[in-house]
Design an enzyme around this catalytic site. Structure first.
Site, PDB file in Angstrom:
ATOM      1  N   GLY A  22      -1.232  -8.933  12.116  1.00  0.00           N
ATOM      2  CA  GLY A  22      -2.626  -8.874  11.476  1.00  0.00           C
ATOM      3  C   GLY A  22      -3.090 -10.160  10.900  1.00  0.00           C
ATOM      4  O   GLY A  22      -2.610 -11.173  10.834  1.00  0.00           O
ATOM      5  N   LEU A  23      -4.360  -9.889  10.634  1.00  0.00           N
ATOM      6  CA  LEU A  23      -4.920 -11.018   9.927  1.00  0.00           C
ATOM      7  C   LEU A  23      -3.708 -11.506   9.323  1.00  0.00           C
ATOM      8  O   LEU A  23      -2.899 -11.692   7.893  1.00  0.00           O
ATOM      9  CB  LEU A  23      -6.418 -10.313   9.216  1.00  0.00           C
ATOM     10  N   PRO A  24      -4.785 -13.378   8.836  1.00  0.00           N
ATOM     11  CA  PRO A  24      -4.386 -14.001   7.370  1.00  0.00           C
ATOM     12  C   PRO A  24      -4.488 -13.420   6.193  1.00  0.00           C
ATOM     13  O   PRO A  24      -5.604 -13.256   6.232  1.00  0.00           O
ATOM     14  CB  PRO A  24      -4.840 -15.812   8.084  1.00  0.00           C
ATOM     15  N   GLY A  25      -2.992 -13.421   5.325  1.00  0.00           N
ATOM     16  CA  GLY A  25      -3.547 -13.164   4.175  1.00  0.00           C
ATOM     17  C   GLY A  25      -3.424 -11.627   4.231  1.00  0.00           C
ATOM     18  O   GLY A  25      -2.955 -11.220   3.117  1.00  0.00           O
ATOM     19  N   SER A  26      -2.556 -11.124   5.441  1.00  0.00           N
ATOM     20  CA  SER A  26      -2.220  -9.346   5.134  1.00  0.00           C
ATOM     21  C   SER A  26      -1.086  -9.102   4.649  1.00  0.00           C
ATOM     22  O   SER A  26      -0.812  -8.066   4.361  1.00  0.00           O
ATOM     23  CB  SER A  26      -2.467  -8.381   6.870  1.00  0.00           C
ATOM     24  N   GLY A  27      -0.197 -10.102   5.001  1.00  0.00           N
ATOM     25  CA  GLY A  27       1.344  -8.882   3.907  1.00  0.00           C
ATOM     26  C   GLY A  27       2.341  -9.646   4.793  1.00  0.00           C
ATOM     27  O   GLY A  27       3.815  -9.140   4.819  1.00  0.00           O
ATOM     28  N   LYS A  28       2.013 -10.180   6.500  1.00  0.00           N
ATOM     29  CA  LYS A  28       3.685 -10.489   7.276  1.00  0.00           C
ATOM     30  C   LYS A  28       4.810 -11.321   6.714  1.00  0.00           C
ATOM     31  O   LYS A  28       6.000 -10.344   6.960  1.00  0.00           O
ATOM     32  CB  LYS A  28       2.872 -10.958   8.621  1.00  0.00           C
ATOM     33  N   THR A  29       4.123 -12.087   6.197  1.00  0.00           N
ATOM     34  CA  THR A  29       5.557 -13.949   5.866  1.00  0.00           C
ATOM     35  C   THR A  29       5.672 -12.530   4.143  1.00  0.00           C
ATOM     36  O   THR A  29       7.323 -12.554   4.555  1.00  0.00           O
ATOM     37  CB  THR A  29       4.809 -14.059   5.066  1.00  0.00           C
ATOM     38  N   SER A  96      -1.257 -13.546  15.251  1.00  0.00           N
ATOM     39  CA  SER A  96      -1.163 -13.085  17.609  1.00  0.00           C
ATOM     40  C   SER A  96      -2.947 -11.795  16.970  1.00  0.00           C
ATOM     41  O   SER A  96      -2.276 -10.663  17.943  1.00  0.00           O
ATOM     42  CB  SER A  96       0.246 -12.243  17.634  1.00  0.00           C
TER      43      SER A  96
HETATM   44  N1  LIG Z   1      -7.481 -20.665  12.463  1.00  0.00           N
HETATM   45  C1  LIG Z   1      -6.973 -20.120  12.182  1.00  0.00           C
HETATM   46  N2  LIG Z   1      -6.857 -19.254  12.619  1.00  0.00           N
HETATM   47  C2  LIG Z   1      -5.654 -17.995  12.387  1.00  0.00           C
HETATM   48  N3  LIG Z   1      -4.771 -18.711  11.242  1.00  0.00           N
HETATM   49  C3  LIG Z   1      -4.824 -20.027  10.621  1.00  0.00           C
HETATM   50  C4  LIG Z   1      -6.220 -20.768  11.584  1.00  0.00           C
HETATM   51  N4  LIG Z   1      -5.573 -21.732  10.713  1.00  0.00           N
HETATM   52  C5  LIG Z   1      -4.764 -22.028  10.436  1.00  0.00           C
HETATM   53  N5  LIG Z   1      -3.857 -20.878   9.944  1.00  0.00           N
HETATM   54  C6  LIG Z   1      -2.727 -20.735   9.712  1.00  0.00           C
HETATM   55  O1  LIG Z   1      -2.050 -20.438  10.031  1.00  0.00           O
HETATM   56  C7  LIG Z   1      -0.929 -19.364  10.633  1.00  0.00           C
HETATM   57  C8  LIG Z   1      -1.302 -18.312  11.719  1.00  0.00           C
HETATM   58  O2  LIG Z   1      -0.618 -19.219  12.799  1.00  0.00           O
HETATM   59  P1  LIG Z   1       0.311 -18.334  13.770  1.00  0.00           P
HETATM   60  O3  LIG Z   1       0.845 -18.880  14.742  1.00  0.00           O
HETATM   61  O4  LIG Z   1       0.661 -17.124  12.963  1.00  0.00           O
HETATM   62  O5  LIG Z   1      -0.903 -18.032  14.425  1.00  0.00           O
HETATM   63  S1  LIG Z   1      -0.930 -17.077  16.197  1.00  0.00           S
HETATM   64  O6  LIG Z   1      -0.487 -16.392  15.536  1.00  0.00           O
HETATM   65  O7  LIG Z   1      -1.194 -18.123  17.024  1.00  0.00           O
HETATM   66  O8  LIG Z   1      -2.192 -16.834  16.226  1.00  0.00           O
HETATM   67  C9  LIG Z   1      -1.823 -18.704   9.522  1.00  0.00           C
HETATM   68  O9  LIG Z   1      -0.711 -17.938   8.412  1.00  0.00           O
HETATM   69  P2  LIG Z   1      -0.385 -16.673   7.909  1.00  0.00           P
HETATM   70  O10 LIG Z   1      -2.083 -16.981   6.652  1.00  0.00           O
HETATM   71  O11 LIG Z   1       0.693 -16.482   7.400  1.00  0.00           O
HETATM   72  O12 LIG Z   1      -0.852 -15.456   9.008  1.00  0.00           O
HETATM   73  C10 LIG Z   1      -2.501 -19.485   8.640  1.00  0.00           C
HETATM   74  O13 LIG Z   1      -2.695 -19.771   7.115  1.00  0.00           O
HETATM   75  N1  LIG Z   2       1.192  -4.932  -0.115  1.00  0.00           N
HETATM   76  C1  LIG Z   2       1.086  -6.109  -0.393  1.00  0.00           C
HETATM   77  N2  LIG Z   2       2.161  -6.502   1.025  1.00  0.00           N
HETATM   78  C2  LIG Z   2       1.957  -8.267   0.974  1.00  0.00           C
HETATM   79  N3  LIG Z   2       1.509  -9.155   0.452  1.00  0.00           N
HETATM   80  C3  LIG Z   2       1.316  -8.582  -0.489  1.00  0.00           C
HETATM   81  C4  LIG Z   2       0.924  -7.253  -0.830  1.00  0.00           C
HETATM   82  N4  LIG Z   2      -0.295  -6.816  -2.120  1.00  0.00           N
HETATM   83  C5  LIG Z   2      -0.586  -8.330  -2.156  1.00  0.00           C
HETATM   84  N5  LIG Z   2      -0.039  -9.142  -1.192  1.00  0.00           N
HETATM   85  C6  LIG Z   2      -0.454 -10.671  -1.887  1.00  0.00           C
HETATM   86  O1  LIG Z   2      -1.170 -11.266  -0.446  1.00  0.00           O
HETATM   87  C7  LIG Z   2      -0.387 -12.458  -0.129  1.00  0.00           C
HETATM   88  C8  LIG Z   2      -0.400 -12.457   1.193  1.00  0.00           C
HETATM   89  O2  LIG Z   2       0.114 -12.892   1.927  1.00  0.00           O
HETATM   90  P1  LIG Z   2       1.267 -13.524   3.379  1.00  0.00           P
HETATM   91  O3  LIG Z   2       2.453 -12.785   3.610  1.00  0.00           O
HETATM   92  O4  LIG Z   2       1.512 -15.289   3.351  1.00  0.00           O
HETATM   93  O5  LIG Z   2       0.594 -13.004   4.335  1.00  0.00           O
HETATM   94  P2  LIG Z   2       0.056 -13.929   5.952  1.00  0.00           P
HETATM   95  O6  LIG Z   2       1.838 -13.860   5.956  1.00  0.00           O
HETATM   96  O7  LIG Z   2       0.025 -11.917   6.724  1.00  0.00           O
HETATM   97  O8  LIG Z   2      -0.788 -14.408   5.908  1.00  0.00           O
HETATM   98  C9  LIG Z   2       0.663 -12.924  -0.925  1.00  0.00           C
HETATM   99  O9  LIG Z   2       0.310 -13.430  -2.177  1.00  0.00           O
HETATM  100  C10 LIG Z   2       1.203 -11.416  -1.433  1.00  0.00           C
HETATM  101  O10 LIG Z   2       1.738 -11.683  -2.408  1.00  0.00           O
END
Ligand SMILES: Nc1ncnc2c1ncn2[C@@H]1O[C@H](COP(=O)(O)OS(=O)(=O)O)[C@@H](OP(=O)(O)O)[C@H]1O
Ligand SMILES: Nc1ncnc2c1ncn2[C@@H]1O[C@H](COP(=O)(O)OP(=O)(O)O)[C@@H](O)[C@H]1O
Length: 193
Positions: A22-29, A96
């Site tokens: 999923g997108l960065p910030g979508s909630g995966k972690t 991914s």
């Molecule tokens: N250019 C760019 N694109 C996407 N994400 C970026 C980038 N630079 C830094 N980050 C931060 O690194 C996290 C992505 O790492 P991943 O290993 O999950 O990415 S990937 O699967 O190789 O595409 C991702 O973390 P999550 O927010 O937890 O998804 C981002 O916070």
């Molecule tokens: N329904 C939800 N599920 C997961 N995260 C949520 C939700 N609503 C709000 N959030 C917030 O969105 C952010 C998601 O961050 P994170 O889990 O690090 O996402 P990712 O790993 O996809 O980048 C966190 O700050 C989390 O508290």
């Protein structure tokens, strides 16, 4: 499935890999952490491999071009495969973004006879931008980060995920519960000896 007396630890012959994309910030972690906690409390052996952690430890040299992401993710797939082969439930949370790379990841895992669940953590980019937990969207929108998924790099949503978790309509807790249920339903059953 064998249960050993010690602390109620459940020893599976074979584990499973659940791959959250999923997108960065979508909630995966957030979802993977909650699901890992729940499964550990139930007695399963669980490993959570997360993008940020793997990029700090195992793959510190990984960048964000298509090929760099691919190499990074294929390594993760092999680690997940090895862990699951020894009965560990492996939760992988990685952006991914490319379908064909996720297919390669699945093939690596399934070639070991380990079940693979693709989990689409669904959230519109507008909402991810509002959340922006690491402040990276703000920087990417200012043009300070190249190849940022959702802004200046593509994200290809799964066409047929094994599980879709909507993080706008459902809480993280609800989604973690769904993930746990799906994992438990897909765990390989050992044939009676
Ligand atoms: N250019 C760019 N694109 C996407 N994400 C970026 C980038 N630079 C830094 N980050 C931060 O690194 C996290 C992505 O790492 P991943 O290993 O999950 O990415 S990937 O699967 O190789 O595409 C991702 O973390 P999550 O927010 O937890 O998804 C981002 O916070
Ligand atoms: N329904 C939800 N599920 C997961 N995260 C949520 C939700 N609503 C709000 N959030 C917030 O969105 C952010 C998601 O961050 P994170 O889990 O690090 O996402 P990712 O790993 O996809 O980048 C966190 O700050 C989390 O508290």
């Amino acid at each position: 499935m064998e249960r050993h007396g010690n602390a109620g630890l459940i020893c599976l012959k074979r584990g499973i890999v659940a791959w959250l994309t999923g997108l960065p910030g979508s909630g995966k972690t957030t979802i993977a952490r909650l699901a890992a906690e729940k499964l550990r409390e139930m007695g399963y052996r669980v490993e959570h491999l997360d993008g940020d952690w793997v990029r700090k430890t195992i793959n510190p040299d990984a960048g964000y071009t298509r090929e760099e992401r691919r190499r990074h993710l294929l390594r993760v797939a092999w680690i997940a495969r090895l862990l699951a082969r020894h009965g560990v439930i492996v939760l992988c949370s990685f952006v991914s973004p490319y379908r064909d790379v996720r297919r390669e990841v699945r093939e690596i895992v399934e070639a070991e006879g380990v079940p693979f669940i693709e989990v689409y953590v669904k959230c519109p980019v507008e909402e991810c931008i509002k959340r922006d937990p690491k402040g990276l969207y703000r920087k990417a929108l200012q043009g300070l980060i190249k190849h940022f998924t959702g802004v200046s790099d593509p994200y290809e949503p799964p066409e047929n995920p094994d599980l879709e978790l909507d993080t706008v309509s459902n809480t993280a807790e609800e989604n973690a519960e769904k993930l746990v249920e799906t994992i438990l339903a897909r765990l390989p059953r050992d044939k009676p000896g």
